[in-house]
Write a protein that holds these residues in place. Structure first.
Motif, PDB file in Angstrom:
ATOM      1  N   ASP A   1       0.867  -1.177   0.000  1.00  0.00           N
ATOM      2  CA  ASP A   1       0.000   0.000   0.000  1.00  0.00           C
ATOM      3  C   ASP A   1       0.906   1.229   0.000  1.00  0.00           C
ATOM      4  O   ASP A   1       1.417   1.634   1.049  1.00  0.00           O
ATOM      5  CB  ASP A   1      -0.911   0.014   1.232  1.00  0.00           C
ATOM      6  N   PRO A   2       1.152   1.809  -1.165  1.00  0.00           N
ATOM      7  CA  PRO A   2       2.063   2.950  -1.236  1.00  0.00           C
ATOM      8  C   PRO A   2       1.342   4.274  -0.985  1.00  0.00           C
ATOM      9  O   PRO A   2       0.132   4.392  -1.188  1.00  0.00           O
ATOM     10  CB  PRO A   2       2.574   2.889  -2.671  1.00  0.00           C
ATOM     11  N   LEU A   3       2.099   5.239  -0.534  1.00  0.00           N
ATOM     12  CA  LEU A   3       1.614   6.603  -0.384  1.00  0.00           C
ATOM     13  C   LEU A   3       2.673   7.511  -0.977  1.00  0.00           C
ATOM     14  O   LEU A   3       3.806   7.567  -0.475  1.00  0.00           O
ATOM     15  CB  LEU A   3       1.368   6.945   1.086  1.00  0.00           C
ATOM     16  N   ASP A   4       2.329   8.188  -2.065  1.00  0.00           N
ATOM     17  CA  ASP A   4       3.268   9.106  -2.702  1.00  0.00           C
ATOM     18  C   ASP A   4       3.425  10.339  -1.821  1.00  0.00           C
ATOM     19  O   ASP A   4       2.450  11.040  -1.558  1.00  0.00           O
ATOM     20  CB  ASP A   4       2.774   9.504  -4.092  1.00  0.00           C
ATOM     21  N   LEU A   5       4.637  10.603  -1.373  1.00  0.00           N
ATOM     22  CA  LEU A   5       4.882  11.740  -0.491  1.00  0.00           C
ATOM     23  C   LEU A   5       5.438  12.949  -1.226  1.00  0.00           C
ATOM     24  O   LEU A   5       5.178  14.090  -0.832  1.00  0.00           O
ATOM     25  CB  LEU A   5       5.859  11.342   0.624  1.00  0.00           C
ATOM     26  N   GLU A   6       6.199  12.702  -2.280  1.00  0.00           N
ATOM     27  CA  GLU A   6       6.861  13.821  -2.949  1.00  0.00           C
ATOM     28  C   GLU A   6       7.204  13.458  -4.383  1.00  0.00           C
ATOM     29  O   GLU A   6       7.714  12.369  -4.646  1.00  0.00           O
ATOM     30  CB  GLU A   6       8.151  14.132  -2.184  1.00  0.00           C
ATOM     31  N   PHE A   7       6.917  14.352  -5.299  1.00  0.00           N
ATOM     32  CA  PHE A   7       7.344  14.247  -6.687  1.00  0.00           C
ATOM     33  C   PHE A   7       7.875  15.602  -7.121  1.00  0.00           C
ATOM     34  O   PHE A   7       7.245  16.631  -6.846  1.00  0.00           O
ATOM     35  CB  PHE A   7       6.188  13.870  -7.627  1.00  0.00           C
ATOM     36  N   ASN A   8       9.011  15.605  -7.785  1.00  0.00           N
ATOM     37  CA  ASN A   8       9.573  16.819  -8.374  1.00  0.00           C
ATOM     38  C   ASN A   8       9.929  16.514  -9.817  1.00  0.00           C
ATOM     39  O   ASN A   8      10.484  15.449 -10.114  1.00  0.00           O
ATOM     40  CB  ASN A   8      10.838  17.255  -7.627  1.00  0.00           C
ATOM     41  N   PHE A   9       9.611  17.448 -10.705  1.00  0.00           N
ATOM     42  CA  PHE A   9       9.884  17.261 -12.126  1.00  0.00           C
ATOM     43  C   PHE A   9      10.656  18.452 -12.659  1.00  0.00           C
ATOM     44  O   PHE A   9      10.398  19.590 -12.261  1.00  0.00           O
ATOM     45  CB  PHE A   9       8.570  17.138 -12.923  1.00  0.00           C
ATOM     46  N   ARG A  10      11.578  18.172 -13.552  1.00  0.00           N
ATOM     47  CA  ARG A  10      12.330  19.236 -14.224  1.00  0.00           C
ATOM     48  C   ARG A  10      12.240  18.987 -15.730  1.00  0.00           C
ATOM     49  O   ARG A  10      12.632  17.916 -16.211  1.00  0.00           O
ATOM     50  CB  ARG A  10      13.771  19.227 -13.760  1.00  0.00           C
ATOM     51  N   PHE A  11      11.703  19.968 -16.430  1.00  0.00           N
ATOM     52  CA  PHE A  11      11.565  19.871 -17.886  1.00  0.00           C
ATOM     53  C   PHE A  11      12.824  20.454 -18.512  1.00  0.00           C
ATOM     54  O   PHE A  11      13.059  21.650 -18.441  1.00  0.00           O
ATOM     55  CB  PHE A  11      10.306  20.609 -18.360  1.00  0.00           C
ATOM     56  N   ARG A  12      13.626  19.591 -19.119  1.00  0.00           N
ATOM     57  CA  ARG A  12      14.913  20.011 -19.668  1.00  0.00           C
ATOM     58  C   ARG A  12      14.812  20.396 -21.144  1.00  0.00           C
ATOM     59  O   ARG A  12      15.533  21.259 -21.607  1.00  0.00           O
ATOM     60  CB  ARG A  12      15.933  18.911 -19.477  1.00  0.00           C
ATOM     61  N   LYS A  13      13.931  19.725 -21.876  1.00  0.00           N
ATOM     62  CA  LYS A  13      13.708  20.011 -23.296  1.00  0.00           C
ATOM     63  C   LYS A  13      12.251  19.727 -23.611  1.00  0.00           C
ATOM     64  O   LYS A  13      11.599  18.971 -22.907  1.00  0.00           O
ATOM     65  CB  LYS A  13      14.590  19.127 -24.186  1.00  0.00           C
ATOM     66  N   ALA A  14      11.779  20.301 -24.690  1.00  0.00           N
ATOM     67  CA  ALA A  14      10.412  20.027 -25.133  1.00  0.00           C
ATOM     68  C   ALA A  14      10.297  18.550 -25.518  1.00  0.00           C
ATOM     69  O   ALA A  14      11.235  17.949 -26.038  1.00  0.00           O
ATOM     70  CB  ALA A  14      10.052  20.908 -26.323  1.00  0.00           C
ATOM     71  N   VAL A  15       9.130  17.968 -25.234  1.00  0.00           N
ATOM     72  CA  VAL A  15       8.871  16.564 -25.553  1.00  0.00           C
ATOM     73  C   VAL A  15       8.014  16.522 -26.820  1.00  0.00           C
ATOM     74  O   VAL A  15       6.834  16.855 -26.775  1.00  0.00           O
ATOM     75  CB  VAL A  15       8.144  15.858 -24.388  1.00  0.00           C
ATOM     76  N   PRO A  16       8.599  16.142 -27.956  1.00  0.00           N
ATOM     77  CA  PRO A  16       7.819  16.074 -29.192  1.00  0.00           C
ATOM     78  C   PRO A  16       6.679  15.058 -29.066  1.00  0.00           C
ATOM     79  O   PRO A  16       6.852  13.985 -28.492  1.00  0.00           O
ATOM     80  CB  PRO A  16       8.839  15.606 -30.243  1.00  0.00           C
ATOM     81  N   ALA A  17       5.522  15.416 -29.596  1.00  0.00           N
ATOM     82  CA  ALA A  17       4.328  14.575 -29.441  1.00  0.00           C
ATOM     83  C   ALA A  17       4.412  13.272 -30.220  1.00  0.00           C
ATOM     84  O   ALA A  17       3.765  12.298 -29.869  1.00  0.00           O
ATOM     85  CB  ALA A  17       3.094  15.357 -29.870  1.00  0.00           C
ATOM     86  N   ASP A  18       5.221  13.222 -31.265  1.00  0.00           N
ATOM     87  CA  ASP A  18       5.227  12.042 -32.132  1.00  0.00           C
ATOM     88  C   ASP A  18       6.515  11.228 -32.033  1.00  0.00           C
ATOM     89  O   ASP A  18       6.788  10.387 -32.875  1.00  0.00           O
ATOM     90  CB  ASP A  18       4.993  12.467 -33.582  1.00  0.00           C
ATOM     91  N   GLU A  19       7.306  11.434 -30.989  1.00  0.00           N
ATOM     92  CA  GLU A  19       8.583  10.739 -30.872  1.00  0.00           C
ATOM     93  C   GLU A  19       8.507   9.609 -29.842  1.00  0.00           C
ATOM     94  O   GLU A  19       7.919   9.777 -28.779  1.00  0.00           O
ATOM     95  CB  GLU A  19       9.670  11.738 -30.444  1.00  0.00           C
ATOM     96  N   PRO A  20       9.110   8.452 -30.140  1.00  0.00           N
ATOM     97  CA  PRO A  20       9.157   7.380 -29.144  1.00  0.00           C
ATOM     98  C   PRO A  20       9.963   7.824 -27.927  1.00  0.00           C
ATOM     99  O   PRO A  20      10.993   8.485 -28.068  1.00  0.00           O
ATOM    100  CB  PRO A  20       9.867   6.224 -29.858  1.00  0.00           C
ATOM    101  N   LEU A  21       9.491   7.451 -26.748  1.00  0.00           N
ATOM    102  CA  LEU A  21      10.137   7.866 -25.505  1.00  0.00           C
ATOM    103  C   LEU A  21      10.433   6.653 -24.636  1.00  0.00           C
ATOM    104  O   LEU A  21       9.755   5.637 -24.713  1.00  0.00           O
ATOM    105  CB  LEU A  21       9.229   8.817 -24.727  1.00  0.00           C
ATOM    106  N   THR A  22      11.418   6.809 -23.769  1.00  0.00           N
ATOM    107  CA  THR A  22      11.715   5.833 -22.730  1.00  0.00           C
ATOM    108  C   THR A  22      11.458   6.504 -21.396  1.00  0.00           C
ATOM    109  O   THR A  22      12.001   7.581 -21.130  1.00  0.00           O
ATOM    110  CB  THR A  22      13.181   5.369 -22.809  1.00  0.00           C
TER     111      THR A  22
END
Length: 95
Positions: free
Chosen positions: A28-49
């Motif tokens: 039973d997990p409880l998410d306590l913290e998430f932080n995100f940093r956008f380094r470059k634009a994410v193209p809508a049609d590109e495969p991602l990992t």
């Protein structure tokens, strides 16, 4: 950006969903913290990992479980980091 890009909340929700799904299978997990940093634009049609790595686990008796620290990322086909992330999840035994 030269092309249509993916919506930031869409990308971050995919990352958060991966964490929730993984940890909820056996605990039973409880998410306590998430932080995100956008380094470059994410193209809508590109495969991602999208991937997460556990970087630390700390027993937290006062909370009845373990604090799991994670580092995540979204990379394009050239392995360039587009989004990086950190998270802390409280993982408790399944009730």
């Amino acid at each position: 950006f030269g092309a249509i890009i993916a919506c930031g909340p869409h990308i971050t929700s995919q990352l958060m969903g991966m964490v929730a799904r993984h940890f909820s299978l056996r605990s039973d997990p409880l998410d306590l913290e998430f932080n995100f940093r956008f380094r470059k634009a994410v193209p809508a049609d590109e495969p991602l990992t999208l991937e997460w790595e556990v970087i630390a686990i700390e027993q937290k008796s006062s909370l009845g479980g373990e604090l799991v620290s994670l580092e995540g990322r979204v990379a394009n086909r050239d392995n360039q980091e587009l989004v990086t992330s950190t998270a802390v999840v409280l993982v408790t035994p399944k009730s």
